[in-house]
Design a protein around this motif. Sequence first.
Motif, mmCIF file in Angstrom:
data_model
loop_
_atom_site.group_PDB
_atom_site.id
_atom_site.type_symbol
_atom_site.label_atom_id
_atom_site.label_comp_id
_atom_site.label_asym_id
_atom_site.label_seq_id
_atom_site.Cartn_x
_atom_site.Cartn_y
_atom_site.Cartn_z
ATOM 1 N N LEU A 251 0.596 6.421 -1.087
ATOM 2 C CA LEU A 251 -0.623 6.181 -1.985
ATOM 3 C C LEU A 251 -0.558 6.762 -3.436
ATOM 4 O O LEU A 251 -0.751 5.919 -4.487
ATOM 5 C CB LEU A 251 -1.586 6.744 -1.265
ATOM 6 N N PHE A 252 0.224 7.820 -3.646
ATOM 7 C CA PHE A 252 0.206 8.553 -5.060
ATOM 8 C C PHE A 252 1.037 7.598 -5.887
ATOM 9 O O PHE A 252 1.150 7.921 -7.109
ATOM 10 C CB PHE A 252 0.302 9.794 -4.904
ATOM 11 N N LEU A 253 1.706 6.724 -5.336
ATOM 12 C CA LEU A 253 2.684 5.903 -6.536
ATOM 13 C C LEU A 253 2.225 4.516 -6.596
ATOM 14 O O LEU A 253 2.910 3.585 -7.326
ATOM 15 C CB LEU A 253 4.329 5.794 -5.889
ATOM 16 N N ARG A 254 0.968 4.047 -5.947
ATOM 17 C CA ARG A 254 0.766 2.773 -6.171
ATOM 18 C C ARG A 254 0.383 2.440 -7.418
ATOM 19 O O ARG A 254 -0.353 3.160 -8.209
ATOM 20 C CB ARG A 254 -0.489 2.501 -5.025
ATOM 21 N N ASN A 255 0.577 1.180 -7.764
ATOM 22 C CA ASN A 255 0.326 0.695 -9.265
ATOM 23 C C ASN A 255 1.081 1.260 -10.106
ATOM 24 O O ASN A 255 0.442 1.549 -11.638
ATOM 25 C CB ASN A 255 -0.960 0.409 -9.390
ATOM 26 N N THR A 256 2.184 2.113 -10.069
ATOM 27 C CA THR A 256 3.032 2.933 -11.074
ATOM 28 C C THR A 256 4.273 2.289 -11.349
ATOM 29 O O THR A 256 4.936 2.727 -12.271
ATOM 30 C CB THR A 256 3.351 4.272 -10.560
ATOM 31 N N ASN A 257 4.612 1.274 -10.558
ATOM 32 C CA ASN A 257 6.071 0.324 -10.988
ATOM 33 C C ASN A 257 7.134 1.452 -10.516
ATOM 34 O O ASN A 257 8.086 1.363 -11.187
ATOM 35 C CB ASN A 257 6.016 -0.200 -12.080
ATOM 36 N N ARG A 258 6.810 2.335 -9.608
ATOM 37 C CA ARG A 258 7.704 3.508 -9.478
ATOM 38 C C ARG A 258 8.278 3.475 -7.826
ATOM 39 O O ARG A 258 7.073 3.155 -7.039
ATOM 40 C CB ARG A 258 7.611 4.837 -9.505
ATOM 41 N N GLY A 259 9.344 3.750 -7.613
ATOM 42 C CA GLY A 259 9.653 3.703 -5.989
ATOM 43 C C GLY A 259 9.680 5.191 -5.384
ATOM 44 O O GLY A 259 9.469 6.074 -6.002
ATOM 45 N N TRP A 260 10.286 4.967 -4.237
ATOM 46 C CA TRP A 260 10.291 6.249 -3.567
ATOM 47 C C TRP A 260 11.503 6.406 -2.401
ATOM 48 O O TRP A 260 11.788 5.210 -1.898
ATOM 49 C CB TRP A 260 8.944 6.557 -3.038
ATOM 50 N N VAL A 261 12.177 7.507 -2.528
ATOM 51 C CA VAL A 261 13.109 7.711 -1.326
ATOM 52 C C VAL A 261 12.899 8.872 -0.534
ATOM 53 O O VAL A 261 12.463 9.939 -1.042
ATOM 54 C CB VAL A 261 14.694 7.977 -2.114
ATOM 55 N N THR A 262 12.934 8.781 0.776
ATOM 56 C CA THR A 262 12.504 9.565 1.502
ATOM 57 C C THR A 262 13.648 9.624 2.901
ATOM 58 O O THR A 262 14.569 8.937 2.759
ATOM 59 C CB THR A 262 11.099 9.657 2.159
ATOM 60 N N ALA A 263 13.402 10.808 3.647
ATOM 61 C CA ALA A 263 14.657 10.789 4.744
ATOM 62 C C ALA A 263 13.952 11.427 6.076
ATOM 63 O O ALA A 263 13.038 12.185 5.864
ATOM 64 C CB ALA A 263 15.793 11.802 4.187
#
Length: 254
Positions: A51-63
Amino acid sequence: MPKRRVGRAGDELRPVRITPNYNRYAEGSCLMEMGETKVICTASVEDRVPLFLRNTNRGWVTAEYSMLPRATDQRTARESSKGGPSGRTQEIQRLIGRSLRAVAAMNKLGERTITVDCDVIQADGGTRTAAVTGGFVALALALKRLQDEGKLSVLPLSDHVAAVSVGIVGGNVLLDLEYAEDSKADVDMNIVKTGAGLFVEVQGTAESGPFSKEQMAAMMELAGAGIDKLVAAQADVFDAAGIRIGLAGLMRKG
């Protein structure tokens, strides 16, 4: 340097083997083997972000990290049967995620989440460091697939990242501890570095007594040499896949 089990020198890694594309369905995967420690690493791509990255055009990597019940010499209960992941598991998951994000360009990933699952099928020490090293291979292969499909214009990785354990056992500084050594270590450390030699994370504990600055320097030197060799092993896999990342060429042996 003292000789260890199967004649391994104190400054020698266990045999390293990375088998790419180990999983049929994941966008990126490998089997990461360091001696008798074996970890299946898969990278899965989803077209969504937290949610905190929505509409930012940024992605996320998690594990995420887990260990099969019979990965060790005695069966351990599945964590799902005990109400969820243990504190140790959560700590390792965060370590892997931080390590991968340290070299991933989130602003070039688009609004995608890549989850790297690291599942230990056999444990003989160093599972978290093997997970970081193999997890990066799975991540890079997944990103290359996105690039080949035209979904990414560039490969959003700035450098390699790899990890290794080091410690003091019986007064000797040793690289890449197996379980028999780790379980009786005076000092136990896990080091994560980039291919360029920059530190991502240092986890160190004196198990039976404090250690000196000189011992710390010796462990750091051993870990750095070990990580260079792991980066070279990653680069061998990437050469076959047509992947070029950061300083891979400079890290190659010879």
